[in-house]
Scaffold this active site. Structure first.
Site, short mmCIF file in Angstrom:
data_model
loop_
_atom_site.label_atom_id
_atom_site.label_comp_id
_atom_site.label_asym_id
_atom_site.label_seq_id
_atom_site.Cartn_x
_atom_site.Cartn_y
_atom_site.Cartn_z
N ASP A 112 -50.19 -13.97 148.30
CA ASP A 112 -49.71 -14.92 147.29
C ASP A 112 -50.83 -15.63 146.52
O ASP A 112 -51.95 -15.78 147.01
CB ASP A 112 -48.80 -15.98 147.95
CG ASP A 112 -49.47 -16.71 149.09
OD1 ASP A 112 -50.23 -16.07 149.85
OD2 ASP A 112 -49.25 -17.93 149.25
N GLU A 178 -48.56 -17.50 152.08
CA GLU A 178 -49.41 -18.28 152.99
C GLU A 178 -49.57 -19.71 152.47
O GLU A 178 -49.60 -20.66 153.25
CB GLU A 178 -50.79 -17.62 153.13
CG GLU A 178 -51.68 -18.24 154.21
CD GLU A 178 -52.38 -19.53 153.76
OE1 GLU A 178 -52.55 -20.43 154.59
OE2 GLU A 178 -52.76 -19.63 152.58
N GLU A 179 -49.67 -19.85 151.15
CA GLU A 179 -50.00 -21.16 150.58
C GLU A 179 -48.83 -22.14 150.65
O GLU A 179 -49.05 -23.33 150.78
CB GLU A 179 -50.41 -21.01 149.11
CG GLU A 179 -51.65 -20.16 148.87
CD GLU A 179 -52.94 -20.90 149.23
OE1 GLU A 179 -52.87 -22.06 149.63
OE2 GLU A 179 -54.01 -20.27 149.11
N HIS A 404 -59.25 -22.62 145.24
CA HIS A 404 -58.23 -23.54 144.72
C HIS A 404 -58.71 -24.27 143.46
O HIS A 404 -58.12 -25.27 143.08
CB HIS A 404 -57.76 -24.56 145.77
CG HIS A 404 -56.90 -23.95 146.85
ND1 HIS A 404 -55.80 -24.58 147.38
CD2 HIS A 404 -56.98 -22.76 147.48
CE1 HIS A 404 -55.25 -23.80 148.31
NE2 HIS A 404 -55.96 -22.68 148.39
ZN LIG Z 1 -55.59 -21.35 149.81
ZN LIG Z 2 -56.12 -18.64 151.36
#
Ligand SMILES: [Zn+2]
Ligand SMILES: [Zn+2]
Length: 439
Positions: A112, A178-179, A404
């Site tokens: 993702d 995952e996020e 990020h």
């Molecule tokens: Zn991340």
């Molecule tokens: Zn990550």
């Protein structure tokens, strides 16, 4: 590009360096299988770079990774793996049966992307947009999951090509979300590993502090429990000029915020790595009104199951006692979120021995402190021993950019390094595990 010795430097330094490099390669002579893996990885690299760029410029948010998941499933099918799809909506599993007896091992990657508008200057930068919480945003692979997914395909391809020499079964996991939403937990809950149960799990995360070619590791805890609570403090509300007429939920909340920090400093050892951050505190609508309620939200970070239970008990006690002392009603919602990643020390040590050999030097291995961030790879560690390594992706000619962030860019040179290394880690692990099980 050729590198020449700068003028004035004694040539003997370079001769000594060369001797050192030769000594290192003599210290780690590659086996024929290792040489084949390296050759296969080198041949595959241009294709992997194309795949990575394609995934990078077509990022998808958690639980929406249908295109990426389709690429993964199609690639696995072409390799002749047994493919299972549909776990946690877009999760894919590819199963490779090796030609030698042995246990089951798994490699995991997440697919993702994040709701971030990309500002990198590469030609394959994402232009994808999405609407999140009613607002339009760009979508970007700002956490390197495009690199993770690509390496998963690379390792599956390389190990498929040497299938006859692979002991046991290798499970390749492409995980969604995952996020945002705990895709790992969802895949497990939906029975992804019911009949093919890995005895060990391996994964990478890109590391925005290490140059490509370096491998970060932490033996034991690597990431934190991501727990938290919301607290509503209730009162009747009254005039701000006569505060004795009601309980002031803002004062009670403020006392709790401060007491929580005192608790961290005075009830936990400095070695306990405890963080409580009240990141949200809302109450009131006018300066002369004591509001009928105030709401606090906090994130609570720590390591291990025992520690998180202790924190929940202590926070509940503190909130209860302060609210009762003030005569305030309250509602505390405490949540255990993603657990901490625990890198099994024995598994880590064995994989590091492989890494030292494959990367050619112990200096490529960088011991790191555990982080207070979260990572849902931890759920796989509840099934069997697991280890996640941090793969350096800082380009040689650029300053590091943070994951990020809108300008994050990983060095593609890390892809073949990661593929070659993980193929060897999995093979060494399987060879050793099948030897041990025979004893
Ligand atoms: Zn991340
Ligand atoms: Zn990550």
């Amino acid at each position: 590009m050729t590198h020449r010795a700068p003028a004035g430097r004694p040539a003997c330094i370079y001769a000594a360096l060369l001797a050192l490099i030769m000594l290192q390669s003599a210290a780690y002579p590659a086996t024929p299988l290792e040489k084949r893996i390296k050759a296969l990885t080198d041949k595959l690299t241009p294709e992997l770079i194309d795949i990575r760029r394609d995934i990078h410029c077509n990022p998808e948010l958690g639980l929406q990774e249908t295109r990426t998941s389709g690429i993964v499933a199609g690639y696995f099918r072409k390799l002749g793996l047994e493919v299972r799809t549909g776990y946690a909506k877009t999760g894919v599993i590819g199963i490779l049966k090796g030609g030698k007896p042995g246990p089951v091992v798994a490699m995991r990657a997440d697919m993702d992307a994040l709701p971030i508008t990309e500002e990198s200057d590469v030609p394959f930068a994402s232009k994808v947009k999405a609407v999140v919480d009613g607002r339009e945003t760009g979508v970007m692979h700002a956490c390197g999951h495009d690199i993770h997914t690509t390496m998963l395909l690379g390792v599956a391809s390389v190990l498929s090509a040497v299938k006859a020499d692979v002991p046991g079964t290798v499970v390749f996991i492409a995980q969604p979300a995952e996020e945002c939403c705990g895709g790992a937990d969802m895949m497990i809950a939906e029975g992804a590993f019911k009949d093919v149960v890995p005895a060990a799990f391996f994964a990478y995360h890109v590391d925005d502090t290490l140059k490509a070619g370096r491998l970060g590791y932490a033996s034991g805890f690597m990431s934190a429990n991501v727990d938290g609570f919301s607290l509503e403090i209730r009162s009747t509300g009254c005039h701000g000029a006569s505060p004795w007429s009601c309980v002031d939920p803002i004062v009670v909340g403020a006392e709790i915020v401060t007491a929580l920090q005192v608790m961290v400093a005075r009830e936990f050892s400095v070695h306990d790595n405890t963080v409580i951050t009240v990141g949200s505190f809302h109450g009131g609508s006018a300066p002369n009104v004591i509001p009928p309620s105030a709401r606090l939200e906090a994130t609570v970070r720590n390591y291990g199951d025992g520690q998180r239970r202790v924190l929940k008990e202590k926070i509940t006690r503190l909130v209860t006692n302060i609210c009762e002392a003030a005569g305030a009603e309250f509602n505390l919602g405490y949540e255990f979120g993603t657990p901490s990643v625990y890198n099994d020390p024995a598994l880590t040590a064995r994989a590091l021995a492989t890494a030292e050999r494959v990367l050619g030097s112990k200096s490529a291995l960088v011991e790191q402190k555990p982080e207070m961030g979260g990572e849902d790879f931890s759920y796989f560690g509840k099934i069997a021993p697991a280890v996640m390594f941090n793969l350096g992706v800082v380009p040689p000619d650029r300053e590091a950019t943070a994951v990020h962030s809108p300008t994050f860019m990983a060095d593609e040179a890390a892809i073949p390094i990661g593929v070659n290394l993980m193929a060897n880690i999995l093979l060494d692990h399987q060879a050793q595990a099948s030897r041990t099980s025979k004893k």
